[in-house]
Design an enzyme around this catalytic site. Structure first.
Site, PDB file in Angstrom:
ATOM      1  N   ASP A 113       0.609  -1.239  -0.314  1.00  0.00           N
ATOM      2  CA  ASP A 113      -0.542   0.099  -0.733  1.00  0.00           C
ATOM      3  C   ASP A 113       0.623   1.206   0.098  1.00  0.00           C
ATOM      4  O   ASP A 113       2.309   0.964   0.359  1.00  0.00           O
ATOM      5  CB  ASP A 113      -0.779   0.284   1.248  1.00  0.00           C
ATOM      6  CG  ASP A 113      -0.261  -0.018   2.733  1.00  0.00           C
ATOM      7  OD1 ASP A 113       0.207   1.299   2.962  1.00  0.00           O
ATOM      8  OD2 ASP A 113      -0.371  -1.062   3.100  1.00  0.00           O
ATOM      9  N   ALA A 114       0.485   2.408  -0.232  1.00  0.00           N
ATOM     10  CA  ALA A 114       0.966   3.810  -0.338  1.00  0.00           C
ATOM     11  C   ALA A 114       1.806   3.609   0.490  1.00  0.00           C
ATOM     12  O   ALA A 114       2.848   4.575   0.503  1.00  0.00           O
ATOM     13  CB  ALA A 114       0.287   4.864  -1.195  1.00  0.00           C
TER      14      ALA A 114
END
Length: 248
Positions: A113-114
């Site tokens: 995920d970011a």
């Protein structure tokens, strides 16, 4: 009777030349590998020095590890920085992977995920990518996570036994507390799960929200000294071990 990998007559390329061209050493060193019975051609051990093979179709293993013979196939290890999304093109205009791998035509295997960082693999080898992503091969991944608070003594045992999340149970393969204090703890976990944000959700469930997450290993491939945004090609024994991990 046809020899394994053989193309008949004087056609094909001598086995030791193919091995040398794949980076296994000099031709003389590759002849030694063959003489020692360390080379398999299409699943059979070969000790014959003059054997000729078709490098476009033959499957070679050295010491049980697959040798990549296709020069057009590449696998890359990337240290994904925080804030970069795991996509080659982000429709929202956020920083994505395309800016980190230049003009290489590769696709990412799995994702982070970011808000997370660390090791991400990219490849144009479709079969390798498929197997790495498939849950049946259970490729272990290692994460180093910083969590809020001092982790309780029973957290590790609970995570090893397994806990229930809203999309099913999850358990870790290994759990090690690296550092701990009243305000935060540094924990390393191994697991072969690939569900979305699984590590963060797991620690949320046991009362220790994650403040930083770094993936440091996928199977035999380690993040090592790569700095955020840096890449390196996975090749040689490391690539062979990665392919062996998914039965290639």
């Amino acid at each position: 009777m046809n020899e394994p990998g053989g193309s008949g007559g004087a056609e094909g390329v001598r086995l030791q030349k193919v091995l040398a061209g794949a980076g296994l050493g000099s031709r003389r060193a590759c002849e030694e590998l063959i003489a020692q019975g360390r080379v398999q051609v299409d699943g059979e051990v070969v000790r014959e020095q003059g054997m000729r093979v078709d490098p476009t179709t033959v499957v070679l293993h050295v010491d049980g590890m697959r040798v990549q013979l296709d020069p057009d196939l590449v696998t890359i290890a990337l240290h994904k920085p925080k804030g970069v999304v795991s996509s080659m093109h982000d429709e929202k205009g956020r920083p994505d992977l395309s800016g980190l791998v230049a003009d290489r035509r590769v696709f990412h295997v799995g994702r982070l995920d970011a808000d997370s960082e660390g090791l991400l693999l990219l490849t144009n080898d479709g079969e390798l990518a498929h197997r790495l992503a498939h849950p049946s091969y259970e490729v272990t991944k290692t994460y180093v996570v910083t969590v809020e608070g001092r982790v309780k003594p029973g957290v590790g045992q609970a995570l090893k036994r397994g806990i229930e999340l809203d999309d099913g149970p999850v358990r870790v393969d290994a759990y090690t507390v690296l550092e701990t204090s009243p305000r935060r703890s540094l924990v390393q976990v191994d697991l072969h799960e690939g569900r979305n944000r699984i590590v963060r959700r797991m620690f949320d469930a046991v009362g220790h929200p994650v403040t930083r997450l770094v993936r440091t290993r996928i199977g035999p491939v380690r993040l090592g000294q790569l700095k955020p945004g840096q890449t390196r090609v996975v090749a040689g024994n490391e690539l062979g071990a990665l392919m062996a991990a998914v039965d290639l």
